[in-house]
Design an enzyme around this catalytic site. Sequence first.
Site, PDB file in Angstrom:
ATOM      1  CD1 TRP A  27      -8.279  69.491  60.780  1.00 50.12           C
ATOM      2  CD2 TRP A  27      -7.378  70.098  58.813  1.00 50.12           C
ATOM      3  NE1 TRP A  27      -7.974  70.836  60.849  1.00 50.12           N
ATOM      4  CE2 TRP A  27      -7.416  71.228  59.663  1.00 50.12           C
ATOM      5  CE3 TRP A  27      -6.832  70.235  57.543  1.00 50.12           C
ATOM      6  CZ2 TRP A  27      -6.960  72.487  59.264  1.00 50.12           C
ATOM      7  CZ3 TRP A  27      -6.372  71.495  57.130  1.00 50.12           C
ATOM      8  CH2 TRP A  27      -6.442  72.597  57.984  1.00 50.12           C
ATOM      9  CG  ASP A  86       9.992  65.148  55.689  1.00 47.77           C
ATOM     10  OD1 ASP A  86       9.162  65.946  55.204  1.00 47.77           O
ATOM     11  OD2 ASP A  86      11.118  65.489  56.071  1.00 47.77           O
ATOM     12  CE  LYS A 139      -0.815  74.821  61.268  1.00 49.20           C
ATOM     13  NZ  LYS A 139      -1.460  74.330  62.495  1.00 49.20           N
ATOM     14  CG  ASP A 177       1.772  64.105  60.953  1.00 49.82           C
ATOM     15  OD1 ASP A 177       1.013  65.103  60.908  1.00 49.82           O
ATOM     16  OD2 ASP A 177       2.790  64.062  61.693  1.00 49.82           O
ATOM     17  CG  ASP A 184      -3.743  72.003  60.685  1.00 54.09           C
ATOM     18  OD1 ASP A 184      -3.524  73.227  60.618  1.00 54.09           O
ATOM     19  OD2 ASP A 184      -4.213  71.449  61.700  1.00 54.09           O
ATOM     20  N   GLY A 207      -5.182  63.532  63.572  1.00 51.07           N
ATOM     21  CA  GLY A 207      -6.167  62.969  62.658  1.00 51.07           C
ATOM     22  C   GLY A 207      -7.546  63.605  62.645  1.00 51.07           C
TER      23      GLY A 207
HETATM   24  C1  SAM Z   1      -1.231  71.044  63.908  1.00 48.65           C
HETATM   25  S1  SAM Z   1      -0.750  69.405  63.588  1.00 48.65           S
HETATM   26  C2  SAM Z   1      -1.996  68.829  62.497  1.00 48.65           C
HETATM   27  C3  SAM Z   1      -3.328  68.563  63.183  1.00 48.65           C
HETATM   28  C4  SAM Z   1      -4.303  67.827  62.294  1.00 48.65           C
HETATM   29  N1  SAM Z   1      -4.778  68.679  61.202  1.00 48.65           N
HETATM   30  C5  SAM Z   1      -5.501  67.357  63.070  1.00 48.65           C
HETATM   31  O1  SAM Z   1      -6.563  67.960  62.889  1.00 48.65           O
HETATM   32  O2  SAM Z   1      -5.393  66.403  63.825  1.00 48.65           O
HETATM   33  C6  SAM Z   1       0.624  69.629  62.523  1.00 48.65           C
HETATM   34  C7  SAM Z   1       1.253  68.322  62.060  1.00 48.65           C
HETATM   35  O3  SAM Z   1       2.212  68.589  61.027  1.00 48.65           O
HETATM   36  C8  SAM Z   1       3.123  67.512  61.062  1.00 48.65           C
HETATM   37  N2  SAM Z   1       4.314  67.799  60.270  1.00 48.65           N
HETATM   38  C9  SAM Z   1       5.189  68.815  60.422  1.00 48.65           C
HETATM   39  N3  SAM Z   1       6.171  68.732  59.513  1.00 48.65           N
HETATM   40  C10 SAM Z   1       5.927  67.634  58.760  1.00 48.65           C
HETATM   41  C11 SAM Z   1       6.581  67.017  57.650  1.00 48.65           C
HETATM   42  N4  SAM Z   1       7.719  67.526  57.130  1.00 48.65           N
HETATM   43  N5  SAM Z   1       6.047  65.893  57.124  1.00 48.65           N
HETATM   44  C12 SAM Z   1       4.909  65.371  57.655  1.00 48.65           C
HETATM   45  N6  SAM Z   1       4.236  65.919  58.686  1.00 48.65           N
HETATM   46  C13 SAM Z   1       4.728  67.036  59.240  1.00 48.65           C
HETATM   47  C14 SAM Z   1       3.415  67.343  62.554  1.00 48.65           C
HETATM   48  O4  SAM Z   1       3.955  66.075  62.814  1.00 48.65           O
HETATM   49  C15 SAM Z   1       2.015  67.558  63.151  1.00 48.65           C
HETATM   50  O5  SAM Z   1       1.378  66.332  63.421  1.00 48.65           O
END
Ligand code: SAM
Length: 224
Positions: free
Chosen positions: A76, A118, A180, A94, A140, A74
């Site tokens: 961002w 998802d 990203k 997420d 991200d 969280g």
């Molecule tokens: C690097 S983290 C994000 C960090 C966030 N921007 C922060 O600042 O706290 C990447 C996130 O992408 C989520 N993610 C990956 N694939 C996903 C999907 N298909 N649907 C939803 N979230 C997804 C992961 O659960 C993870 O929490």
Amino acid sequence: MANYEKLDHWSLKAQKEGYPARSVYKLKEMDEKFGLLPAGRAGGRGKSGADSGNQSTGGGRSPFRVLDLGAAPGSWSLYALRKLGSDIFLSAADLSPLSRQYDKGLFDADNVFFIQGDITAAETREALISHGPYRLLMSDAAPATTGNRSVDTLRSLGLAEAVLDYAEAALEKGGNLALKVFQGGDTAEILKRIRELFKTGKSFKPAACRSESFETYYLGLDRR
Ligand SMILES: C[S@@+](CC[C@H](N)C(=O)[O-])C[C@H]1O[C@@H](n2cnc3c(N)ncnc32)[C@H](O)[C@@H]1O
């Protein structure tokens, strides 16, 4: 040792400044460079590049709408909420829940919509799109890494394509994107699609990315 020190520096800074993840400094750097979130909207001061020339600016008018995909834990979302105060509507999604360690109730406010799901699933997509259109789409999102670079890159590209579908469906004219992507796959296709959707498309690697990391970010500025 240098990498460890770098990680330690950003993680400690995040803790000290009340963010659950060091990734906040990647968004901060992109915001400062590309004006993704309008400066001083809440206080009625100043304007950023993302803000200028758009009808949804200024106090008393409609809130600046932000969509944060892959938002957990969280940082961002918190950065955007803190920067814009009450002058934002934030939708976030997420697979995992948002961390409640530092938000001080901000994630419970009426101007926040969070869905745990998802982002590629139809029901998540419908719920998020129904809360738009958005002025900023930030993603991200990253797959859980397997250690196999080609598998990880392919999954990251799949997420990036899904994010671009959101940009197409839910980003208003003049809106911006920060996305990203893991480098190594067919990122040229991603950039091509960004340039079709936005007047400007470019890649950018923030200083807070770990030097060994193969992630990078794509910016789409000024949605056509
Ligand atoms: C690097 S983290 C994000 C960090 C966030 N921007 C922060 O600042 O706290 C990447 C996130 O992408 C989520 N993610 C990956 N694939 C996903 C999907 N298909 N649907 C939803 N979230 C997804 C992961 O659960 C993870 O929490």
